[in-house]
Motif scaffolding. Structure first.
Motif, PDB file in Angstrom:
ATOM      1  N   THR A  54       0.847  -1.205  -0.124  1.00 46.40           N
ATOM      2  CA  THR A  54       0.016  -0.004   0.181  1.00 46.40           C
ATOM      3  C   THR A  54       0.917   1.144  -0.010  1.00 46.40           C
ATOM      4  O   THR A  54       1.899   1.477   0.759  1.00 46.40           O
ATOM      5  N   VAL A  55       0.445   2.168  -0.774  1.00 45.33           N
ATOM      6  CA  VAL A  55       1.412   3.391  -1.313  1.00 45.33           C
ATOM      7  C   VAL A  55       0.600   4.667  -0.701  1.00 45.33           C
ATOM      8  O   VAL A  55      -0.627   4.759  -1.421  1.00 45.33           O
ATOM      9  N   ARG A  56       1.019   5.357   0.129  1.00 46.84           N
ATOM     10  CA  ARG A  56       0.431   6.793   0.324  1.00 46.84           C
ATOM     11  C   ARG A  56       1.321   7.986  -0.260  1.00 46.84           C
ATOM     12  O   ARG A  56       2.647   7.913  -0.149  1.00 46.84           O
ATOM     13  N   GLU A  84      -5.750  -1.090  -7.038  1.00 42.32           N
ATOM     14  CA  GLU A  84      -6.989  -1.564  -6.302  1.00 42.32           C
ATOM     15  C   GLU A  84      -6.977  -0.717  -5.206  1.00 42.32           C
ATOM     16  O   GLU A  84      -5.966  -0.036  -4.550  1.00 42.32           O
ATOM     17  N   ASP A  85      -8.259  -0.408  -4.677  1.00 41.85           N
ATOM     18  CA  ASP A  85      -8.642   0.337  -3.220  1.00 41.85           C
ATOM     19  C   ASP A  85      -7.886   1.584  -3.124  1.00 41.85           C
ATOM     20  O   ASP A  85      -7.179   2.245  -2.295  1.00 41.85           O
ATOM     21  N   THR A 134      -3.980   7.046  -1.425  1.00 35.27           N
ATOM     22  CA  THR A 134      -3.355   5.736  -1.160  1.00 35.27           C
ATOM     23  C   THR A 134      -3.975   4.909  -2.100  1.00 35.27           C
ATOM     24  O   THR A 134      -5.194   4.923  -2.765  1.00 35.27           O
ATOM     25  N   ALA A 135      -3.079   3.818  -2.334  1.00 37.09           N
ATOM     26  CA  ALA A 135      -3.490   2.997  -3.613  1.00 37.09           C
ATOM     27  C   ALA A 135      -2.707   1.516  -2.975  1.00 37.09           C
ATOM     28  O   ALA A 135      -1.651   1.480  -2.521  1.00 37.09           O
ATOM     29  N   TYR A 136      -3.378   0.493  -3.233  1.00 33.36           N
ATOM     30  CA  TYR A 136      -2.628  -0.862  -2.992  1.00 33.36           C
ATOM     31  C   TYR A 136      -2.535  -1.447  -4.330  1.00 33.36           C
ATOM     32  O   TYR A 136      -3.219  -1.457  -5.424  1.00 33.36           O
ATOM     33  N   LYS A 156      -2.207  -5.150   2.293  1.00 33.56           N
ATOM     34  CA  LYS A 156      -3.372  -4.209   1.974  1.00 33.56           C
ATOM     35  C   LYS A 156      -3.584  -3.503   3.406  1.00 33.56           C
ATOM     36  O   LYS A 156      -4.302  -4.258   4.234  1.00 33.56           O
ATOM     37  N   GLN A 157      -3.430  -2.077   3.515  1.00 36.62           N
ATOM     38  CA  GLN A 157      -3.689  -1.479   4.569  1.00 36.62           C
ATOM     39  C   GLN A 157      -4.748  -0.449   4.423  1.00 36.62           C
ATOM     40  O   GLN A 157      -4.944   0.227   3.419  1.00 36.62           O
TER      41      GLN A 157
END
Length: 395
Positions: A54-56, A84-85, A134-136, A156-157
């Protein structure tokens, strides 16, 4: 006569009772990060990429707006990009981040060579507000957008905390667009690592384009947007770590940014030698002047005003040599001549050079004798005449 009087009266009444013309809201590019090929950072056995992470990314939007959209870029990627997400929210905001979809899809796949715009997200923002995206990334992913500051965690956070270390690496978002009632003036800063702000303190938004945006917002609120389209290692004429300024002019300035004005600060990487035991000077002044004039001509053809920045000193840097230094001097003399085809000059050289050693930067504003630090970036932003850009202070 009576017939004409009656006709005039009816026309006047119709005009007085006609509804006011309603202007539709417009979408304005409020932040950018130019597409750039995968730099293949890291070791061969441990490449820098996202894989089940997960990247912010915290982004400072340059304009107020009532809604926003994200531009997800795979224009220079080599495989389908899966995200995703995807969510966006105010940084450190009290409201939960909002989901971001494309055509209603939460699982987003961007084809090779393409970019996708997200569906609008109804999220009001103010000028220079920080938002968090944020993205997964479920699969090994090689982002192909210039380096930015991100926070990366495994798995996945639901959230990525401020305590996660900031890293400077490539991501996949190339623009944020905001919807507002009227269009501001859009100014694009086009250049290399000094424009990208690679040596600014992490998390400070102290790059010179960002500082220029702060000055404009303070002096002329909500009338200007400044977009940073710098890429580390970029050149005016030749491909290097990224496509040249000439080749990315249509994509990064005219199309993605819809620019009204451009500040071109580019060329150090062209004229310096390429490294190695035997320094070989880079591009000659004649080639560089041709490139600069081509940029001005192409921008003017689209009704875009063009400003040229003088090249800053690099004496004492690892790739300094006398021939390249002389080329810089020739280019700057030409830039100050007033016969360049540009609409005006920004003398970054005069703002940064050491008065005692004009071929060098003062020791207190650089680490490597090439890139400015935060104080150097402040001097660059302060060297720009806001009136030249069309900002007459309103307060």
């Amino acid at each position: 006569m009576q017939r004409w009087t009656l006709l005039f009266s009816l026309t006047l009444c119709s005009a007085m009772t006609a509804p006011a013309v309603w202007a539709a809201p417009v979408w304005v590019t409020a932040w950018t990060a130019a597409p750039a090929p995968d730099r293949k950072d890291g070791a061969p056995d441990a490449p820098v990429q996202f894989a089940a992470q997960t990247v912010r990314q915290d982004i400072r939007v340059g304009s107020r707006g009532d809604a926003l959209r994200l531009r997800i870029s795979n224009e220079l990627g080599t495989a389908i990009l899966r995200v995703e997400d995807l969510r966006v929210g105010a940084k450190n905001g009290k409201v939960a981040p909002l989901p971001v979809t494309v055509d209603g899809r939460a699982v987003i796949e961007v084809p090779v060579g393409a970019a996708l715009l997200s569906d609008p997200v109804q999220m009001p923002v103010t000028a220079l507000q920080d938002v968090s995206v944020t993205a997964y990334f479920p699969q090994p992913t090689r982002p192909a957008v210039r380096r930015t500051e991100v926070r990366v965690v495994d798995g996945k956070q639901d959230a990525v905390a401020d305590s996660v270390r900031l890293s400077y690496q490539q991501n996949v978002f190339s623009a944020v667009l905001v919807q507002r009632a009227e269009r501001p003036q859009v100014i694009v800063a086009l250049g290399d690592s000094i424009t990208e702000g690679a040596t600014a303190r992490r998390g400070t938004f102290n790059q010179w384009p960002e500082r220029l945006a702060q000055r404009l917002q303070q002096a002329c609120p909500d009338r200007f947007v400044v977009l940073n389209q710098g890429i580390s290692g970029n050149k005016l004429l030749d491909h290097g770590r990224s496509h040249s300024a000439l080749s990315r002019l249509d994509r990064d300035v005219i199309a993605a940014a819809d620019a009204d004005q451009v500040i071109l600060f580019e060329g150090i990487n062209d004229i310096r030698h390429g490294g190695g035991a035997q320094p070989v000077p880079g591009r000659a002044a004649a080639d560089m002047l041709l490139g600069y004039q081509q940029v001005a001509t192409r921008l003017h053809a689209h009704g875009i005003r063009a400003w040229l920045g003088t090249l800053t000193p690099f004496g004492g840097s690892e790739r300094y040599e006398p021939v390249s230094a002389a080329t810089r001097t020739t280019i700057n003399q030409w830039a100050r001549s007033g016969r360049t085809g540009f609409d005006g000059l920004i003398d970054f050289d005069a703002a940064l050079r050491d008065p005692k050693v004009p071929e060098s930067l003062p020791a207190d504003i650089t680490r490597d004798h090439l890139h400015p630090n935060d104080e150097g970036y402040r001097r660059m932003a302060d060297a720009i005449d806001l009136g030249m850009l069309g900002c007459t202070a309103t307060r």
